[in-house]
Motif scaffolding. Sequence first.
Motif, PDB file in Angstrom:
ATOM      1  N   HIS A 415       0.981  -1.075   0.009  1.00 51.27           N
ATOM      2  CA  HIS A 415      -0.091   0.001  -0.080  1.00 51.27           C
ATOM      3  C   HIS A 415       0.795   1.229   0.057  1.00 51.27           C
ATOM      4  O   HIS A 415       0.584   2.424  -0.647  1.00 51.27           O
ATOM      5  CB  HIS A 415      -1.113   0.034   1.186  1.00 51.27           C
ATOM      6  N   LYS A 416       2.054   1.253   0.901  1.00 48.51           N
ATOM      7  CA  LYS A 416       2.842   2.284   1.084  1.00 48.51           C
ATOM      8  C   LYS A 416       3.644   2.506  -0.417  1.00 48.51           C
ATOM      9  O   LYS A 416       3.716   3.643  -0.766  1.00 48.51           O
ATOM     10  CB  LYS A 416       3.983   2.170   1.705  1.00 48.51           C
ATOM     11  N   ALA A 417       3.957   1.777  -1.059  1.00 45.32           N
ATOM     12  CA  ALA A 417       4.333   1.642  -2.595  1.00 45.32           C
ATOM     13  C   ALA A 417       3.524   2.273  -3.536  1.00 45.32           C
ATOM     14  O   ALA A 417       4.006   3.236  -4.437  1.00 45.32           O
ATOM     15  CB  ALA A 417       4.898   0.198  -2.969  1.00 45.32           C
ATOM     16  N   LEU A 419       0.950   4.107  -2.808  1.00 43.54           N
ATOM     17  CA  LEU A 419       0.584   5.636  -2.497  1.00 43.54           C
ATOM     18  C   LEU A 419       1.745   6.635  -2.984  1.00 43.54           C
ATOM     19  O   LEU A 419       1.560   7.596  -3.741  1.00 43.54           O
ATOM     20  CB  LEU A 419       0.533   5.719  -0.945  1.00 43.54           C
ATOM     21  N   LYS A 420       3.072   6.103  -2.866  1.00 45.74           N
ATOM     22  CA  LYS A 420       4.157   6.810  -3.394  1.00 45.74           C
ATOM     23  C   LYS A 420       4.080   7.143  -4.870  1.00 45.74           C
ATOM     24  O   LYS A 420       4.231   8.321  -5.303  1.00 45.74           O
ATOM     25  CB  LYS A 420       5.418   6.094  -3.041  1.00 45.74           C
ATOM     26  N   VAL A 421       3.581   6.101  -5.427  1.00 45.81           N
ATOM     27  CA  VAL A 421       3.319   5.977  -7.155  1.00 45.81           C
ATOM     28  C   VAL A 421       2.336   7.132  -7.395  1.00 45.81           C
ATOM     29  O   VAL A 421       2.514   8.060  -8.123  1.00 45.81           O
ATOM     30  CB  VAL A 421       3.129   4.741  -7.412  1.00 45.81           C
TER      31      VAL A 421
END
Length: 421
Positions: A415-417, A419-421
């Motif tokens: 999920h973090k990855a 969101l960063k994208v």
Amino acid sequence: MRLAGDVAGTRKAVTDILQLCFEARAWKTLSDQIVVLSKRRGQLKQAVTAMVQQAMQFIDKTPDIETRIELIKTLNSVSAGKIYVEIERARLIKKLAKIKEEQGLIAEAADLMQEIAVETFGAMAKTEKIAFILEQVRLCLDRQDYVRAQILSRKISPRVFDVDPSKEKKKPKEGDNVVEEAPADIPSLLELKRIYYELMIRYYSHNNDYLEICRCYKAIYEIPSVKENPADWTPILRKICWYLVLAPHDPMQSSLLNSTLEDKNLSEIPSFKHLLKQLVTMEVIQWNTLWETYKNDFENENISGSSLGEKAAEDLKQRIIEHNILVVSKYYARITLKRLAELLCLSVQEAEKHLSDMVVSKALIAKIDRPMGIVCFQTEKDSNDILNSWAANLEKLLDLVEKSCHQIHKETMVHKAALKV
């Protein structure tokens, strides 16, 4: 010639004397000459062998049964105790036993055959040896001498039928005994295999040893000539299924049951596949429903010459009850006798009796509290076992917690990855 040790000349003289007696149809003189010639001082072994072999050809040309028996007995007395004509003696005894059997004297025929221990004959062909021993077993079964039949059958190792005869042929070394060719009327090794297992089925049927009968049918079923022809293997596969169901529950029966279920040919007879499936599935089988479905098949099997009868029908019911008790013991730790009887469709007394029999035969572990009417299927554990099981459970629990943490961590990272994208 005899005293000079002339083998060829002596042999010719002996056979010519017998031939003259035969051509003159002087059967009494023929018997007398055989005895006289064999008793001559320093008589050559080769001459006696030639004489016995030639006289054996005259047996089938005798005018009546009395003359035939007399000639066989004469040759038998001449060849008795002589190792160089032991094979001829065995064949003579076999012929005499056959005559006795045709006259209805089964016991006499069996006694005659038992005198000969063919397994010690080095020069006799393997197939002829097996055929001779099988004849001994058959006569013992005909006179209902089951103990001797079992002793004789143990002289044949079932592994002998699995040997490939084409690979076995090798040139005899010098000094080796030359093995004679088997006569034309001796069956092939695979035919002998079938005869052997059919005789063993007769023996095991006497003791109602269902598992062994099943294994015998399984061996017949594996014969290539049987497996290629559906008309041959279908009735045998049906019998395998019936005897598997009738056999008491044990590891051998379970492995045979599973291997039979994997057989592709079983789908050709779906009703029997369903029957075996019911036994493998851990569910209670309703006896009345099962009997209604398979009653006709069961009775038809009896007509086809198998030994299924009233005793087998009782045993079938017993096996279904045993299966049901095993199923109940898998699902319940404690159960009332009344409820157990309901599940088994039996009275309380019958349920208790069957349960007790299974405990005695070590098929399962159970204890009955009779005043309370409760059956306990759990074994008593000591403190070490309880602690070990707790430790194992804790280990499993910690493993699950660790896996869950990993999964949550993995999801968070994804999920973090995203969101960063």
